[in-house]
Design an enzyme around this catalytic site. Sequence first.
Site, PDB file in Angstrom:
ATOM      1  N   GLY A 193       3.354   0.145  -1.826  1.00 44.25           N
ATOM      2  CA  GLY A 193       3.005  -0.130  -3.212  1.00 44.25           C
ATOM      3  C   GLY A 193       4.090   0.303  -4.168  1.00 44.25           C
ATOM      4  O   GLY A 193       4.404  -0.396  -5.142  1.00 44.25           O
ATOM      5  N   LEU A 250       0.838  -1.196   0.000  1.00 44.62           N
ATOM      6  CA  LEU A 250       0.000   0.000   0.000  1.00 44.62           C
ATOM      7  C   LEU A 250       0.873   1.246   0.000  1.00 44.62           C
ATOM      8  O   LEU A 250       1.815   1.343   0.790  1.00 44.62           O
ATOM      9  CB  LEU A 250      -0.908   0.005   1.230  1.00 44.62           C
ATOM     10  CG  LEU A 250      -1.617   1.318   1.585  1.00 44.62           C
ATOM     11  CD1 LEU A 250      -2.596   1.724   0.483  1.00 44.62           C
ATOM     12  CD2 LEU A 250      -2.327   1.213   2.925  1.00 44.62           C
ATOM     13  N   SER A 251       0.554   2.214  -0.854  1.00 41.68           N
ATOM     14  CA  SER A 251       1.171   3.532  -0.836  1.00 41.68           C
ATOM     15  C   SER A 251       2.683   3.424  -1.020  1.00 41.68           C
ATOM     16  O   SER A 251       3.142   2.946  -2.062  1.00 41.68           O
ATOM     17  CB  SER A 251       0.786   4.246   0.457  1.00 41.68           C
ATOM     18  OG  SER A 251       1.081   5.607   0.385  1.00 41.68           O
ATOM     19  N   ALA A 252       3.484   3.854  -0.037  1.00 37.44           N
ATOM     20  CA  ALA A 252       4.929   3.676  -0.164  1.00 37.44           C
ATOM     21  C   ALA A 252       5.274   2.200  -0.316  1.00 37.44           C
ATOM     22  O   ALA A 252       6.202   1.832  -1.044  1.00 37.44           O
ATOM     23  CB  ALA A 252       5.639   4.265   1.053  1.00 37.44           C
TER      24      ALA A 252
END
Length: 498
Positions: free
Chosen positions: A166, A162-164
Amino acid sequence: MRPPTPRPPILRRLLRRVASVAVLALLATNPAGAFAAPAAPAAAGLQQVTGFGSNPGNLQMFAYTPDDVPAGAPLVVALHGCTQTANAYYTNSGWPKYADLWGFDVVFPQTTSANNPLSCFGWFDPADSTRGKGEAASVVQMVEYAKQTYGSDGRRVYVTGLSAGGGMTADLLAAYPDVFAGGSVASGLPAQCATSQAAASGCQTGPPALSPAQWGDKVRGSHPGWTGPWPRVAIWQGTSDYTVYPANATALRDQWTDVWGIGQTPSSTQSLPGNTTRSVYADASGQPAVETFLVSGMGHGLPVGPGSGTEQCGSTAAYFLNTVCSSYHTGVFWGLDKGAPGGGNGLPAPTGLKVTGVTDNSASLAWDTVGSAGSYLVYRDGAKVATTTSASYTDTGLAAGTSYRYTVAAADSAGTAGAASAALTATTSGGATPARCFTATNYAHVTAGRAHTSGGHAYANGSNQDMGLYNVFVTHTLRESPAGHFVIADSGCQAGSS
């Protein structure tokens, strides 16, 4: 819970360069308004693993290993977002539910404020996001540990984040296509979108206007010379995400469809719960290679869908948003449900695998037939060695007095493999030759086939002992006994040759 097997502690790299807070704004607004280092996971089902490798990225490893998962099962690596912990991802993402249901292990890497003020993975830093470097190398060492300790199937290793996390997922897929069979990027960024602190914020709000081929070149340049197979990639994105803008999902799609050599027009689309649109981009054989999941109206976070149904998972929390169970649809895309209890229509794993005989240079195997199988695939130490239509096979050309690890999978009429059997070890006879000793640099040991590399370190073949940095400056004595099994013997080695 199968407790992780402890290994001797290995010195880790200490404090690393801390990037500026301004460009590390992925999930930067902590609901509590504080940026303290996350607490260590405390959930009963999640266990910390130490001594998993040299750990050049200064990460922590946590694992969820259901009791009834056999050797030869898949492995999922799940990377949290900024200000989060491995425990938060374990608790809210839904992955433990499917580990129990479908039978696989999950590794939850964790970074801390010692690496980054907001506990973000360094997706934008070449010292952490490229092959053999920093955090990326530490994650791959965790994979190697899982393969050695849990018996995870090296052909079925997947990474999601997720996010970083990801962004780091995309970097790992690009740098290690030989390690990861598939990935899932949630509210993340294209591989190598940013390679400096200054470029990180720009990628979040609007990645560079590159062509699909230019995006694809960033993947191809991450592991020069690799021609495939490429990982299968799922992309999750909220259309109202103003932390990592939706343009990143488009860039990710362009990047990975180009790598696969397919166009940017979907082969099919489908509506899913939570106002989600799934678009499939199939490869030349008609199998999904890239899938995008656009969640209308969703902000920045991982889609979850709490509930007890098979397609429901997770729990809502900061950055875990109640829309649709992304872990379920990602797992189905990767084929984790195939042949598993409660899973899909894949062929079941063959049972009854046994050794029927060995010689100095061969091992004979047999197993129970699978009614709908067209053939069987035989794997030795994770690599396919044969396809046979019978429920038995003799593997030849082996070394005397050496142990080999086998699994078998049933294949359909098209040759597609189902679930792998539990692993079995066969040891050839003979091998009573005297031990041999070799003194050389780590580089020379690897070149001679006495050791291998992982994450910038050399490891002795057979024992997998950490020999230190892979270079011409570190020297060790290795003792070989039996053939192909090497241990460090710097304090003295009695043998017949050197």
